[in-house]
Motif scaffolding. Sequence first.
Motif, PDB file in Angstrom:
ATOM      1  N   ARG A   3      89.697  20.611 -24.674  1.00  0.00           N
ATOM      2  CA  ARG A   3      89.326  19.364 -25.348  1.00  0.00           C
ATOM      3  C   ARG A   3      89.989  19.362 -26.725  1.00  0.00           C
ATOM      4  O   ARG A   3      90.035  20.370 -27.409  1.00  0.00           O
ATOM      5  CB  ARG A   3      87.806  19.278 -25.511  1.00  0.00           C
ATOM      6  CG  ARG A   3      87.293  17.967 -26.086  1.00  0.00           C
ATOM      7  CD  ARG A   3      85.809  18.098 -26.447  1.00  0.00           C
ATOM      8  NE  ARG A   3      85.169  16.818 -26.668  1.00  0.00           N
ATOM      9  CZ  ARG A   3      83.961  16.675 -27.215  1.00  0.00           C
ATOM     10  NH1 ARG A   3      83.266  17.743 -27.597  1.00  0.00           N
ATOM     11  NH2 ARG A   3      83.436  15.480 -27.389  1.00  0.00           N
ATOM     12  N   ASN A  38      86.304  14.935 -22.776  1.00  0.00           N
ATOM     13  CA  ASN A  38      86.517  13.688 -23.519  1.00  0.00           C
ATOM     14  C   ASN A  38      87.005  14.004 -24.924  1.00  0.00           C
ATOM     15  O   ASN A  38      86.309  14.609 -25.728  1.00  0.00           O
ATOM     16  CB  ASN A  38      85.217  12.876 -23.581  1.00  0.00           C
ATOM     17  CG  ASN A  38      84.042  13.714 -24.088  1.00  0.00           C
ATOM     18  OD1 ASN A  38      83.815  14.836 -23.625  1.00  0.00           O
ATOM     19  ND2 ASN A  38      83.288  13.167 -25.027  1.00  0.00           N
ATOM     20  N   SER A  39      88.238  13.615 -25.223  1.00  0.00           N
ATOM     21  CA  SER A  39      88.895  14.006 -26.472  1.00  0.00           C
ATOM     22  C   SER A  39      89.148  12.802 -27.362  1.00  0.00           C
ATOM     23  O   SER A  39      89.239  11.661 -26.901  1.00  0.00           O
ATOM     24  CB  SER A  39      90.224  14.709 -26.165  1.00  0.00           C
ATOM     25  OG  SER A  39      90.032  15.859 -25.361  1.00  0.00           O
ATOM     26  N   THR A  88      82.806  15.208 -19.489  1.00  0.00           N
ATOM     27  CA  THR A  88      82.195  14.776 -20.750  1.00  0.00           C
ATOM     28  C   THR A  88      81.354  15.923 -21.295  1.00  0.00           C
ATOM     29  O   THR A  88      80.456  16.419 -20.623  1.00  0.00           O
ATOM     30  CB  THR A  88      81.312  13.538 -20.539  1.00  0.00           C
ATOM     31  OG1 THR A  88      82.114  12.467 -20.034  1.00  0.00           O
ATOM     32  CG2 THR A  88      80.669  13.106 -21.855  1.00  0.00           C
ATOM     33  N   GLU A 121      88.294  15.346 -15.125  1.00  0.00           N
ATOM     34  CA  GLU A 121      87.867  14.756 -16.396  1.00  0.00           C
ATOM     35  C   GLU A 121      86.362  14.962 -16.574  1.00  0.00           C
ATOM     36  O   GLU A 121      85.573  14.645 -15.686  1.00  0.00           O
ATOM     37  CB  GLU A 121      88.226  13.276 -16.445  1.00  0.00           C
ATOM     38  CG  GLU A 121      89.739  13.023 -16.443  1.00  0.00           C
ATOM     39  CD  GLU A 121      90.083  11.558 -16.632  1.00  0.00           C
ATOM     40  OE1 GLU A 121      89.545  10.954 -17.593  1.00  0.00           O
ATOM     41  OE2 GLU A 121      90.864  11.016 -15.817  1.00  0.00           O
TER      42      GLU A 121
END
Length: 290
Positions: A10, A39-40, A62, A60
């Motif tokens: 990340r 999440n970046s 979070t 992907e």
Amino acid sequence: MKVVGFTFVRNALTYDYPVLESLHSLLPLCDEVVVAVGNSSDDTLALIQSIDSPKIRLLETTWDDTLREGGQVLAVETNKALAAVPADADWAIYLQADEVLHETDYAALRAGMERWKDAANVDGLLLHYRHFYGSYDYVGDAARWYRREIRVVRPGRGVYSYRDAQGFRKNNNEKLRVKLLDVTVHHYGWVKPPEAMQRKQETFNKLWHSDEWMAEHIAPAAAFDYSQIDSLQRFTGTHPAVMQARIQRQNWQYDHDMSRNRQRFKDRLKHWVELRTGYRPGEYRNYKLV
């Protein structure tokens, strides 16, 4: 033999992680590499997508930013990637985004995986570590730098990432039974531009500590002060080939005065014993050598 790599990342650009180099060091060893991209706030996802290899499988995720104790969220993200490793894989190789394998170690790593592939009493493989600090020219030699860690595990045996994702355990908190290989992970977590390192210190420590602790222990600054270190040694070996371009791009200078090396007496004693016997007194071992 089926081998799958797995990792998580990340904000790789913000904190200058050598994640591309890490992944490129994994790809020749693996049939597939699972990358859990959190999440970046930067273009980390596009960075990973830029890798031209059908072996890369993106996941992907979070991050739960409320997990602020003991780096727990790092283990959570590691476990997401590990859970995506196919059940028919014989081995799963784990690297964090600042860890890189040397191509000269590929043969020994492959040989170790082949040798212990069908050994029911072996849960994982233990690798040596080399910790770089300040620049690519120095390595930490004090006892506080861990010298070994599990980086190859068997999927499907109840193995999970432990505490802050430094190591692994299985089932009901059992230590993994491992074999030690003559393979060294190059750890570059303490090598980055002083500005990027300071940003990491001011944010990454939130994964372990409260706002009150951060205010007391992490002073805001424009750049990280690398001079506050107990003991280093000059690195005289070679870096992995995938790191060469990054090393040539280094745009800051760091020189360590060896005469300023200072270690506590008990650490000097530990080092003396280790040099002569290979045993480090008081070493934390999150594994069982078999």
